[in-house]
Scaffold this active site. Structure first.
Site, PDB file in Angstrom:
ATOM      1  N   ASP A 167      49.319  43.913  34.999  1.00  0.00           N
ATOM      2  CA  ASP A 167      48.097  44.703  34.843  1.00  0.00           C
ATOM      3  C   ASP A 167      47.721  45.394  36.156  1.00  0.00           C
ATOM      4  O   ASP A 167      46.896  46.303  36.162  1.00  0.00           O
ATOM      5  CB  ASP A 167      46.930  43.763  34.460  1.00  0.00           C
ATOM      6  CG  ASP A 167      46.463  43.987  33.036  1.00  0.00           C
ATOM      7  OD1 ASP A 167      46.795  45.040  32.459  1.00  0.00           O
ATOM      8  OD2 ASP A 167      45.759  43.102  32.507  1.00  0.00           O
ATOM      9  N   LYS A 226      49.787  44.145  21.401  1.00  0.00           N
ATOM     10  CA  LYS A 226      50.665  44.003  22.573  1.00  0.00           C
ATOM     11  C   LYS A 226      51.882  43.175  22.202  1.00  0.00           C
ATOM     12  O   LYS A 226      53.016  43.515  22.546  1.00  0.00           O
ATOM     13  CB  LYS A 226      49.917  43.342  23.733  1.00  0.00           C
ATOM     14  CG  LYS A 226      49.001  44.291  24.468  1.00  0.00           C
ATOM     15  CD  LYS A 226      48.063  43.577  25.423  1.00  0.00           C
ATOM     16  CE  LYS A 226      47.047  44.560  25.979  1.00  0.00           C
ATOM     17  NZ  LYS A 226      45.906  43.935  26.641  1.00  0.00           N
ATOM     18  N   GLN A 284      43.926  38.488  29.122  1.00  0.00           N
ATOM     19  CA  GLN A 284      43.067  39.472  28.446  1.00  0.00           C
ATOM     20  C   GLN A 284      41.617  39.336  28.921  1.00  0.00           C
ATOM     21  O   GLN A 284      41.040  38.248  28.867  1.00  0.00           O
ATOM     22  CB  GLN A 284      43.160  39.248  26.925  1.00  0.00           C
ATOM     23  CG  GLN A 284      42.402  40.263  26.102  1.00  0.00           C
ATOM     24  CD  GLN A 284      42.977  41.666  26.189  1.00  0.00           C
ATOM     25  OE1 GLN A 284      44.179  41.879  26.132  1.00  0.00           O
ATOM     26  NE2 GLN A 284      42.097  42.644  26.346  1.00  0.00           N
TER      27      GLN A 284
END
Ligand code: NAD
Length: 298
Positions: free
Chosen positions: A121, A54, A98
């Protein structure tokens, strides 16, 4: 006849290029780079790989990448404090924590602490609610990536029968919401569905997000259907191999003989997830600075 392959890798590359062009435009207008922060707690090897990837792709698109690492022993309070600090940092447009988090941390509480306008997200319940009522917000990256592939292949989806297998908050449910918005007739199938093959056989669009290797069989598929395989499963290694093969939730070799189009695993949905994350982070940056981004720009 063999199905057309839906090349998620190529589509993701195209999307990243568009993000790169608009990230440069953002930098000109805002006099700063768009910024994405990724928080990793603990040392889970798969998570470390994702986070590294990422970060690299964020920088390659011309955005600023901020990485924060906490030890697995960090307290929930430390993590919440970090998230609050990032919420208040004007150089950070998107925050991604994460998952999975260590067992002593409450994931829902952590997600709820992220400013919904930085929740790239799309996991915050405010964004889940916005999606459910059709308001502008952030949509989870994997299902939004699937929708992009579907629209690229099929154009207008209205009136099509769609069956989503799986009802998770990060894939199945938001996927169903997106397909409803596209005016599909949507069925969500799950572990308690009776006659799953019969349900799937109705579908013009099948999205499989289960996590069971090669579960969806050729005789479940209506000829010509478009099949999106979200599953990522590693088979046990063959004798003499160190690692087993990666397969999806769909029995690719046989289903491709009947479907109209299908995503391979790997190289289908997988590469879309990070590309959409970058897209979401850039959209967040434009919104946070009050700058206009055409609704169909990305
Ligand atoms: P999950 O475990 O949270 O949900 C799985 C869903 O499948 C559940 O809703 C369950 O009801 C359903 N299910 C389980 N067994 C079933 C059965 N026998 N028949 C019908 N439905 C059944 O999983 P998830 O997080 O939604 O992920 C699903 C898969 O997608 C996994 O393989 C995961 O690795 C993969 N995934 C890929 C990406 C990507 O970037 N490509 C992103 C997220 C998840």
């Amino acid at each position: 006849m063999s199905a057309q392959l839906i090349d998620g890798k190529a589509f993701a590359e195209g999307l990243r290029q568009k993000v790169g062009v608009l990230a440069a435009e953002f930098e000109k207008q805002a006099a700063r780079k768009a910024g994405l922060a990724v928080v990793l707690v603990g040392e889970d090897p798969a998570s470390q790989v994702y986070v590294r990837s990422k970060g690299k792709q964020t920088v390659a698109c011309g955005m600023a990448s901020f990485e924060y690492k906490l030890p697995a022993t960090a307290s929930e309070e430390e993590l919440l404090k970090l998230v609050e600090k990032l919420n208040g940092d004007r150089f950070i447009d998107g925050i991604l924590v994460q998952l999975p988090l260590p067992g002593h941390m409450d994931e829902q509480k952590v997600i709820a602490t992220i400013n919904p306008d930085k929740d790239v997200d799309g996991f915050h319940i405010i964004n889940a609610g916005r999606l459910a009522v059709g308001q502008e917000g952030f949509v989870p990256c994997t299902p939004l990536g699937c929708l992009m592939l579907l629209k690229d292949r099929l154009g207008d989806l209205s009136g099509l029968e769609a069956v989503v297998i799986g009802r998770s908050n990060i894939v199945g449910k938001p996927m169903a919401q997106l397909l409803i918005q596209e005016s599909c007739t949507v069925t969500v199938a799950h572990s308690r569905t009776t006659d799953l093959p019969g349900v799937v056989r109705r579908a013009d669009i099948v999205v499989a997000a289960v996590g069971r290797p090669e579960m969806v069989k050729v005789d479940w598929i209506k000829p010509g259907a478009t099949v999106i395989d979200v599953g990522i499963n590693r088979l046990p290694p063959e004798p003499g191999q160190e690692k087993g093969r990666l397969v999806g939730d769909v029995d690719f070799a046989s289903v491709r003989e009947v479907a109209g189009a299908i995503t391979p695993v790997p190289g289908g949905v997988g590469p879309m997830t990070i590309a959409v994350l970058l897209r979401n982070a850039l959209v967040a940056a434009y919104r946070n600075e009050g700058l206009t981004l055409a609704s169909d720009a990305l």
